[in-house]
Design a protein around this motif. Structure first.
Motif, PDB file in Angstrom:
ATOM      1  N   VAL A 119       0.707  -1.318  -0.116  1.00 18.69           N
ATOM      2  CA  VAL A 119       0.127   0.132  -0.146  1.00 18.69           C
ATOM      3  C   VAL A 119       0.987   1.122  -0.040  1.00 18.69           C
ATOM      4  N   SER A 120       0.325   2.291  -0.756  1.00 18.57           N
ATOM      5  CA  SER A 120       1.388   3.608  -0.707  1.00 18.57           C
ATOM      6  C   SER A 120       0.895   4.550   0.411  1.00 18.57           C
ATOM      7  N   SER A 121       1.782   5.437   0.664  1.00 18.23           N
ATOM      8  CA  SER A 121       1.677   6.357   1.653  1.00 18.23           C
ATOM      9  C   SER A 121       0.272   7.294   1.416  1.00 18.23           C
ATOM     10  N   MET A 122       0.114   7.493   0.287  1.00 19.17           N
ATOM     11  CA  MET A 122      -1.247   8.515  -0.089  1.00 19.17           C
ATOM     12  C   MET A 122      -2.620   7.586   0.228  1.00 19.17           C
ATOM     13  N   GLN A 123      -2.455   5.974  -0.047  1.00 20.09           N
ATOM     14  CA  GLN A 123      -3.657   5.277   0.149  1.00 20.09           C
ATOM     15  C   GLN A 123      -3.629   5.334   1.699  1.00 20.09           C
ATOM     16  N   LEU A 124      -2.757   4.970   2.381  1.00 23.48           N
ATOM     17  CA  LEU A 124      -2.974   5.186   3.810  1.00 23.48           C
ATOM     18  C   LEU A 124      -3.217   6.275   4.491  1.00 23.48           C
ATOM     19  N   ASP A 125      -2.762   7.363   3.706  1.00 30.24           N
ATOM     20  CA  ASP A 125      -2.896   8.715   4.541  1.00 30.24           C
ATOM     21  C   ASP A 125      -4.267   9.321   4.278  1.00 30.24           C
ATOM     22  N   ARG A 126      -5.054   8.855   3.284  1.00 30.84           N
ATOM     23  CA  ARG A 126      -6.307   9.192   3.066  1.00 30.84           C
ATOM     24  C   ARG A 126      -7.472   8.255   3.551  1.00 30.84           C
ATOM     25  N   PRO A 127      -7.935   8.594   4.690  1.00 28.72           N
ATOM     26  CA  PRO A 127      -8.907   7.731   5.327  1.00 28.72           C
ATOM     27  C   PRO A 127      -9.957   7.174   4.618  1.00 28.72           C
ATOM     28  N   GLU A 128     -10.744   7.945   3.420  1.00 28.49           N
ATOM     29  CA  GLU A 128     -11.893   7.525   2.730  1.00 28.49           C
ATOM     30  C   GLU A 128     -11.527   6.372   1.877  1.00 28.49           C
ATOM     31  N   ARG A 129     -10.236   6.042   1.758  1.00 23.95           N
ATOM     32  CA  ARG A 129      -9.739   4.885   0.989  1.00 23.95           C
ATOM     33  C   ARG A 129     -10.078   3.677   1.802  1.00 23.95           C
ATOM     34  N   GLY A 130     -10.187   3.711   3.117  1.00 23.40           N
ATOM     35  CA  GLY A 130     -10.253   2.521   3.765  1.00 23.40           C
ATOM     36  C   GLY A 130      -9.358   1.464   4.114  1.00 23.40           C
ATOM     37  N   PHE A 131      -8.022   1.778   3.715  1.00 23.55           N
ATOM     38  CA  PHE A 131      -7.134   1.202   4.087  1.00 23.55           C
ATOM     39  C   PHE A 131      -6.492   1.156   5.583  1.00 23.55           C
ATOM     40  N   SER A 132      -6.799   1.782   6.323  1.00 24.14           N
ATOM     41  CA  SER A 132      -6.256   2.233   7.629  1.00 24.14           C
ATOM     42  C   SER A 132      -7.409   1.633   8.658  1.00 24.14           C
ATOM     43  N   TYR A 133      -6.757   1.037   9.674  1.00 27.62           N
ATOM     44  CA  TYR A 133      -7.617   0.681  10.926  1.00 27.62           C
ATOM     45  C   TYR A 133      -7.761   1.889  12.017  1.00 27.62           C
ATOM     46  N   ALA A 134      -6.970   2.909  11.797  1.00 23.72           N
ATOM     47  CA  ALA A 134      -6.769   3.848  12.685  1.00 23.72           C
ATOM     48  C   ALA A 134      -7.855   5.047  12.753  1.00 23.72           C
ATOM     49  N   GLN A 135      -8.522   5.073  11.342  1.00 23.51           N
ATOM     50  CA  GLN A 135      -9.438   5.997  11.475  1.00 23.51           C
ATOM     51  C   GLN A 135     -10.520   5.279  10.731  1.00 23.51           C
ATOM     52  N   ASP A 136     -11.869   6.031  11.086  1.00 24.60           N
ATOM     53  CA  ASP A 136     -13.135   5.221  10.679  1.00 24.60           C
ATOM     54  C   ASP A 136     -13.429   5.757   9.301  1.00 24.60           C
ATOM     55  N   ALA A 137     -13.674   4.834   8.149  1.00 24.33           N
ATOM     56  CA  ALA A 137     -13.995   5.070   7.051  1.00 24.33           C
ATOM     57  C   ALA A 137     -14.873   3.707   6.390  1.00 24.33           C
ATOM     58  N   PRO A 138     -15.350   4.037   5.185  1.00 28.47           N
ATOM     59  CA  PRO A 138     -15.985   2.998   4.545  1.00 28.47           C
ATOM     60  C   PRO A 138     -14.837   1.788   4.136  1.00 28.47           C
ATOM     61  N   LEU A 139     -15.588   0.408   4.428  1.00 32.21           N
ATOM     62  CA  LEU A 139     -14.382  -0.698   4.107  1.00 32.21           C
ATOM     63  C   LEU A 139     -14.525  -0.951   2.621  1.00 32.21           C
ATOM     64  N   THR A 195     -14.366   0.512   8.809  1.00 32.11           N
ATOM     65  CA  THR A 195     -13.405   0.093   9.036  1.00 32.11           C
ATOM     66  C   THR A 195     -13.284   0.039  10.616  1.00 32.11           C
ATOM     67  N   ALA A 196     -13.723   1.049  11.589  1.00 36.59           N
ATOM     68  CA  ALA A 196     -13.708   1.177  12.887  1.00 36.59           C
ATOM     69  C   ALA A 196     -14.380   0.110  13.663  1.00 36.59           C
ATOM     70  N   GLU A 197     -15.599  -0.225  13.220  1.00 33.28           N
ATOM     71  CA  GLU A 197     -16.360  -1.282  13.528  1.00 33.28           C
ATOM     72  C   GLU A 197     -15.695  -2.712  13.547  1.00 33.28           C
ATOM     73  N   LEU A 198     -14.969  -2.847  12.323  1.00 34.58           N
ATOM     74  CA  LEU A 198     -14.105  -4.068  11.895  1.00 34.58           C
ATOM     75  C   LEU A 198     -13.000  -4.221  12.791  1.00 34.58           C
ATOM     76  N   ALA A 199     -12.252  -3.073  13.043  1.00 31.97           N
ATOM     77  CA  ALA A 199     -10.942  -2.984  13.931  1.00 31.97           C
ATOM     78  C   ALA A 199     -11.391  -3.534  15.131  1.00 31.97           C
ATOM     79  N   GLU A 200     -12.493  -2.968  15.781  1.00 26.97           N
ATOM     80  CA  GLU A 200     -12.790  -3.037  17.096  1.00 26.97           C
ATOM     81  C   GLU A 200     -13.378  -4.622  17.422  1.00 26.97           C
ATOM     82  N   LEU A 201     -14.069  -5.297  16.407  1.00 28.47           N
ATOM     83  CA  LEU A 201     -14.661  -6.447  16.297  1.00 28.47           C
ATOM     84  C   LEU A 201     -13.310  -7.521  16.350  1.00 28.47           C
ATOM     85  N   VAL A 202     -12.233  -7.389  15.523  1.00 27.36           N
ATOM     86  CA  VAL A 202     -11.073  -8.093  15.514  1.00 27.36           C
ATOM     87  C   VAL A 202     -10.314  -7.973  16.884  1.00 27.36           C
TER      88      VAL A 202
END
Length: 329
Positions: A119-139, A195-202
């Motif tokens: 994954v690229s820096s841009m993809q991780l840094d843009r929460p709306e892309r849903g790659f990060s478990y640190a911020q809530d976004a669509p899966l 993403t937030a719900e999934l991360a908490e579920l895990v």
């Protein structure tokens, strides 16, 4: 879809915080072949063009073929590389499509290839892309927004055994079945979209003692889903041999991998061409059976402590590099 750099001054710098991983070492390794007049560099994972901009600046006669499946990244990199007029071919493609891209550009051989996998820096840094478990976004987790499969579709439609296999094989997750079963119970109540719900579920599915070590509990699950959504390992498995095949004698390839699954594929691909195939009962080596490439580092080269201090994302990098020393028989 092809995008070429525009006329004008060099484009804007990369977004704040973007530091290309192992930039100096990559530049050092690729310098010999890129010093040739008209050398062709393939950046198979263009991203925000940090590596490519530096290499084009250092080698004024080099030509870039830059691939990326992420059209947002291509738009940004096209702006950044605008000053290298006539020297860039930016292509919307996954790197396993390299043979087709080279054929369409009438290129038989290349002098250098760079893969910065994952994954690229841009993809991780843009929460709306849903790659990060640190911020809530669509899966989401698609590297190419035009692809049909999303992480939401995977977690909500895959049977529990298949989902567990994805988490185990692509995330190397010890508790894959427990997590998959927890997802199965939750999606029976409502569709998982966050993403937030999934991360908490895990986090809840993993034993409490395990949660206290090894980073965020959802890290492996998110890695596995991303790999599944984007078919990353299959692309790597096809792309590395294709790039090696395209290298001219004296040409070099550098691959940056960030987890053992990718690195294992790269290691095998390199070993296949670095091995002497002379039958063991012959007294002398056969030139036609000798190695086609030589390895430029011993094993997987990590980042230095200084590099990690300057760029924490380099902490998990495994770099391998090789040079073609003869054509295939």
């Amino acid at each position: 879809m092809y995008r070429s750099s525009r006329m004008g001054e060099p484009g804007p710098p990369a977004p704040a915080g973007h530091v290309p991983v192992l930039l100096d070492r990559v530049a050092e390794l690729l310098a010999p072949p890129l010093a040739r007049p008209g050398a062709v560099l393939v950046d198979a994972t263009l991203g925000l063009a940090g590596h490519s901009a530096a290499l084009l600046t250092a080698h004024p006669q080099a030509v870039l073929v830059g691939l990326d499946r992420d059209q947002q990244a291509l738009r940004i990199s096209a702006e950044r590389l605008a000053g290298f007029a006539g020297r860039t071919h930016l292509v919307h493609a996954v790197y396993d499509q390299l043979p087709r891209v080279l054929a369409e550009l009438d290129l038989d051989r290349i002098d250098a290839a760079l893969f910065d996998l994952g994954v690229s820096s841009m993809q991780l840094d843009r929460p709306e892309r849903g790659f990060s478990y640190a911020q809530d976004a669509p899966l989401d987790m698609r590297m190419d927004a035009e692809d049909p499969l999303t992480a939401e579709e995977v977690v909500n439609s895959y049977p529990v055994p298949q989902l567990a296999r994805v988490l185990r094989d692509y995330g190397e997750e010890r508790f894959a079945l427990r997590i998959a079963q927890a997802i199965g119970r939750r999606r029976a109540e409502h569709r998982l979209t966050s993403t937030a719900e999934l991360a908490e579920l895990v986090r809840q599915a993993i034993p409490a003692a395990t949660r206290r070590t090894g980073g965020h509990p959802a890290k492996r699950t998110f890695q596995a889903l991303r790999i599944e959504v984007n078919a990353e390992l299959a692309a790597v498995q096809a792309a590395i041999p294709a790039a090696l095949q395209a290298l001219t004698v004296g040409g070099r390839i550098v691959v940056l991998a960030y987890h053992s699954l990718e690195d294992r594929i790269v290691k095998r691909s390199f070993a296949e061409l670095a091995t002497d195939r002379t039958p063991p009962d012959l007294p002398v080596a056969l030139a036609a059976a000798g190695p086609q490439i030589r390895l430029l580092n011993r094993g997987a080269e990590p980042a230095t402590e200084a590099e990690i201090a300057a760029n924490p994302r380099a902490a998990s990098v495994r770099m391998r590099a090789a040079e073609r020393i003869r054509e295939a028989a």
